[in-house]
Design a protein around this motif. Sequence first.
Motif, PDB file in Angstrom:
ATOM      1  N   ARG A 160       0.815  -1.231   0.000  1.00 54.61           N
ATOM      2  CA  ARG A 160       0.000   0.000   0.000  1.00 54.61           C
ATOM      3  C   ARG A 160       0.837   1.264   0.000  1.00 54.61           C
ATOM      4  O   ARG A 160       0.280   2.369   0.028  1.00 54.61           O
ATOM      5  CB  ARG A 160      -0.910   0.002   1.220  1.00 54.61           C
ATOM      6  N   VAL A 161       2.158   1.127  -0.011  1.00 56.51           N
ATOM      7  CA  VAL A 161       2.993   2.318   0.165  1.00 56.51           C
ATOM      8  C   VAL A 161       2.828   3.329  -0.969  1.00 56.51           C
ATOM      9  O   VAL A 161       3.111   4.514  -0.794  1.00 56.51           O
ATOM     10  CB  VAL A 161       4.482   1.928   0.292  1.00 56.51           C
ATOM     11  N   PHE A 162       2.380   2.887  -2.142  1.00 60.52           N
ATOM     12  CA  PHE A 162       2.222   3.810  -3.264  1.00 60.52           C
ATOM     13  C   PHE A 162       0.812   4.395  -3.343  1.00 60.52           C
ATOM     14  O   PHE A 162       0.515   5.139  -4.272  1.00 60.52           O
ATOM     15  CB  PHE A 162       2.551   3.108  -4.579  1.00 60.52           C
ATOM     16  N   GLY A 221       1.479  12.083   2.878  1.00 60.89           N
ATOM     17  CA  GLY A 221       1.233  10.745   2.345  1.00 60.89           C
ATOM     18  C   GLY A 221       1.244  10.691   0.838  1.00 60.89           C
ATOM     19  O   GLY A 221       0.717   9.739   0.246  1.00 60.89           O
ATOM     20  N   LEU A 222       1.846  11.706   0.209  1.00 59.36           N
ATOM     21  CA  LEU A 222       1.881  11.751  -1.254  1.00 59.36           C
ATOM     22  C   LEU A 222       3.264  11.448  -1.825  1.00 59.36           C
ATOM     23  O   LEU A 222       3.414  11.372  -3.046  1.00 59.36           O
ATOM     24  CB  LEU A 222       1.437  13.140  -1.746  1.00 59.36           C
ATOM     25  N   GLY A 223       4.277  11.292  -0.966  1.00 57.42           N
ATOM     26  CA  GLY A 223       5.646  11.173  -1.450  1.00 57.42           C
ATOM     27  C   GLY A 223       5.839  10.034  -2.428  1.00 57.42           C
ATOM     28  O   GLY A 223       6.202  10.236  -3.590  1.00 57.42           O
ATOM     29  N   LEU A 224       5.604   8.796  -1.960  1.00 59.93           N
ATOM     30  CA  LEU A 224       5.815   7.645  -2.836  1.00 59.93           C
ATOM     31  C   LEU A 224       4.770   7.572  -3.944  1.00 59.93           C
ATOM     32  O   LEU A 224       5.029   6.999  -5.009  1.00 59.93           O
ATOM     33  CB  LEU A 224       5.812   6.360  -2.008  1.00 59.93           C
ATOM     34  N   TRP A 225       3.597   8.131  -3.692  1.00 63.20           N
ATOM     35  CA  TRP A 225       2.591   8.188  -4.767  1.00 63.20           C
ATOM     36  C   TRP A 225       3.098   9.050  -5.911  1.00 63.20           C
ATOM     37  O   TRP A 225       2.952   8.697  -7.088  1.00 63.20           O
ATOM     38  CB  TRP A 225       1.276   8.743  -4.223  1.00 63.20           C
ATOM     39  N   ILE A 226       3.714  10.185  -5.582  1.00 60.88           N
ATOM     40  CA  ILE A 226       4.288  11.052  -6.613  1.00 60.88           C
ATOM     41  C   ILE A 226       5.453  10.355  -7.308  1.00 60.88           C
ATOM     42  O   ILE A 226       5.641  10.473  -8.524  1.00 60.88           O
ATOM     43  CB  ILE A 226       4.734  12.397  -5.986  1.00 60.88           C
ATOM     44  N   VAL A 227       6.251   9.588  -6.542  1.00 57.81           N
ATOM     45  CA  VAL A 227       7.362   8.851  -7.142  1.00 57.81           C
ATOM     46  C   VAL A 227       6.840   7.893  -8.213  1.00 57.81           C
ATOM     47  O   VAL A 227       7.341   7.861  -9.344  1.00 57.81           O
ATOM     48  CB  VAL A 227       8.145   8.074  -6.052  1.00 57.81           C
ATOM     49  N   GLN A 256       8.984   1.721 -14.031  1.00 61.35           N
ATOM     50  CA  GLN A 256       8.325   1.063 -12.915  1.00 61.35           C
ATOM     51  C   GLN A 256       9.116   1.335 -11.649  1.00 61.35           C
ATOM     52  O   GLN A 256      10.338   1.530 -11.691  1.00 61.35           O
ATOM     53  CB  GLN A 256       8.243  -0.452 -13.134  1.00 61.35           C
ATOM     54  N   VAL A 257       8.414   1.347 -10.522  1.00 56.07           N
ATOM     55  CA  VAL A 257       9.074   1.512  -9.233  1.00 56.07           C
ATOM     56  C   VAL A 257       8.604   0.394  -8.320  1.00 56.07           C
ATOM     57  O   VAL A 257       7.423   0.038  -8.292  1.00 56.07           O
ATOM     58  CB  VAL A 257       8.772   2.906  -8.624  1.00 56.07           C
ATOM     59  N   LYS A 258       9.562  -0.207  -7.580  1.00 55.99           N
ATOM     60  CA  LYS A 258       9.256  -1.321  -6.698  1.00 55.99           C
ATOM     61  C   LYS A 258       9.885  -1.078  -5.335  1.00 55.99           C
ATOM     62  O   LYS A 258      10.977  -0.516  -5.228  1.00 55.99           O
ATOM     63  CB  LYS A 258       9.780  -2.630  -7.301  1.00 55.99           C
ATOM     64  N   VAL A 259       9.190  -1.545  -4.307  1.00 55.99           N
ATOM     65  CA  VAL A 259       9.654  -1.401  -2.928  1.00 55.99           C
ATOM     66  C   VAL A 259       9.749  -2.786  -2.304  1.00 55.99           C
ATOM     67  O   VAL A 259       8.862  -3.629  -2.500  1.00 55.99           O
ATOM     68  CB  VAL A 259       8.692  -0.513  -2.115  1.00 55.99           C
ATOM     69  N   ALA A 260      10.830  -3.024  -1.571  1.00 56.33           N
ATOM     70  CA  ALA A 260      11.011  -4.324  -0.913  1.00 56.33           C
ATOM     71  C   ALA A 260      11.820  -4.133   0.360  1.00 56.33           C
ATOM     72  O   ALA A 260      12.690  -3.249   0.445  1.00 56.33           O
ATOM     73  CB  ALA A 260      11.707  -5.304  -1.851  1.00 56.33           C
ATOM     74  N   ASN A 261      11.519  -4.951   1.362  1.00 56.37           N
ATOM     75  CA  ASN A 261      12.325  -4.970   2.579  1.00 56.37           C
ATOM     76  C   ASN A 261      13.625  -5.711   2.316  1.00 56.37           C
ATOM     77  O   ASN A 261      13.633  -6.766   1.668  1.00 56.37           O
ATOM     78  CB  ASN A 261      11.556  -5.659   3.707  1.00 56.37           C
ATOM     79  N   ARG A 262      14.720  -5.155   2.796  1.00 54.18           N
ATOM     80  CA  ARG A 262      16.016  -5.785   2.601  1.00 54.18           C
ATOM     81  C   ARG A 262      16.187  -6.932   3.593  1.00 54.18           C
ATOM     82  O   ARG A 262      15.758  -6.836   4.752  1.00 54.18           O
ATOM     83  CB  ARG A 262      17.129  -4.767   2.786  1.00 54.18           C
ATOM     84  N   PRO A 263      16.827  -8.029   3.183  1.00 54.92           N
ATOM     85  CA  PRO A 263      17.046  -9.158   4.111  1.00 54.92           C
ATOM     86  C   PRO A 263      17.826  -8.759   5.348  1.00 54.92           C
ATOM     87  O   PRO A 263      17.560  -9.259   6.447  1.00 54.92           O
ATOM     88  CB  PRO A 263      17.824 -10.167   3.262  1.00 54.92           C
TER      89      PRO A 263
END
Length: 501
Positions: free
Chosen positions: A438-440, A462-468, A478-485
Amino acid sequence: MEPLLRRLAASLTLKLVVLIGLFVALPIVLYGQFESADSQMRNLVTRAIQDRSALIAEALAPVLRDTDPAAPMNMNRELEKYASSGTVLKLMYQPPAARSASRFFLVGSAPPLAPEAVSAELEELSQRGLLQRLSEACTWNASDEMRYRRADGTVELLTSIIPIRARGNCWILTTTHVASDFLNTSIGRPYWETREVRIAAAIYLGGALLAVLVALGMRLSLRRFRNVADEIALGRAADATFVERNTVPELAGVARDFDRLVHELRRVSREIRQSAEDNAHSFKTPLAAVQSALRPVHRAVPEQDQRARRALEIVDSSLARLLGLVNAAQRHDMGTADMIDAPRVPTELAPLVEEAARHVQEIVAVREIGLVLRLDRGIAVRTAAGMIEAALQAVLENAISFSPGGTTVTVSLHASADTVELTVEDEGPGIDDEKIDRVFERYFSSRPDDGIGSDRSVEHSGLGLWIVRRNVEALGGQVKVANRPAGGLSVRMVLPRFVVH
């Protein structure tokens, strides 16, 4: 599964592949069917010719019984009664004493042969092995047939060999037929050499060529439309129109509709810019007036009146937040207008990343956060002014605000043949797996009230990553978000690479 089936059912490429498959399979199937029918026709014609030859032999038998082989013979007139166009009749006689030597005498032919040509004809029959076949037919009293090619290349075939017994003598009737005279069958040649098949093949190839030309014409027209769309996306809409580039009359209406749509989008872009400027001016003017009016109030309020001083601080903070929101709304509207109608120019990314890093140097220094840049040089993308900068700034500020002191934020820039990857990684707490999808979303924020990432000094909408995501996708990426191991968050932006050819 169902959406995939729907996409496949609507795919023009899949339909074209099926059409090509049918187009290729149809002549193969039809050729097999027609060849089978032609084979049956060949058998019928061959059988009819053999039966006709047998009937001619039966008709000649009474005449031969009354003929004395010892007397001079000229059977040309008898054979001419049964001759037809394309059929050569020959009547051969073998004396009983000559059977061991396989000798025959040509006693008649239709059409007739000149006397001086008889020897040459017999020599040719001998070379083909026909005389041996004639002798065998006399011995076994059995009909035979053979096929051979003339010296000039003309195919003669179905040379029927029919023995006739009369007065103890052996007579041989040969009937030879030229392939070109066999109705419309492929006797004597492959089926694909027939006139009908060649005409059908020519029509088929002509149809295939026409279909290919139509497909290429449509492809070229669609490519022109795509080129115009690319030019419009690059901000050159003024000198790129669909109507001017279209060459297919049937697409003229579509071209006009596209040009009308582009005109409307440009008009909307101008109105958004104008509205953003007007709204910002309308809000900033009274806010500035309120700020000016508060200055004498600040001076008039005594230092010991803490309650009044606290109230003024709240008003000042609220005014600053309002001004920040007004500026943010103006930037958002301007960014929206730029996505609709703004020139996309080749821009090297490494300098943009370095400039963004300089802007946050003081912040990372104060918070004791390390900033590492791993940048490949000479990497460019097509972008409008400020789009990449705004996205990168939002991601960097987000990463820094969630980074504890003593950790590191890493910015990497790498490229492949067709894409560019811009990655920002931090060593903060990351995002709950339940919320990471949901971060975007617009107005979504996972920022805590206290602790790392709270950052109460800045108003977060709450618009930062939406604007990204909006900016990156507007540039075809495309933009992707993931937690680092190892802990922290990774934001990876993938963009189409601009390569000079």
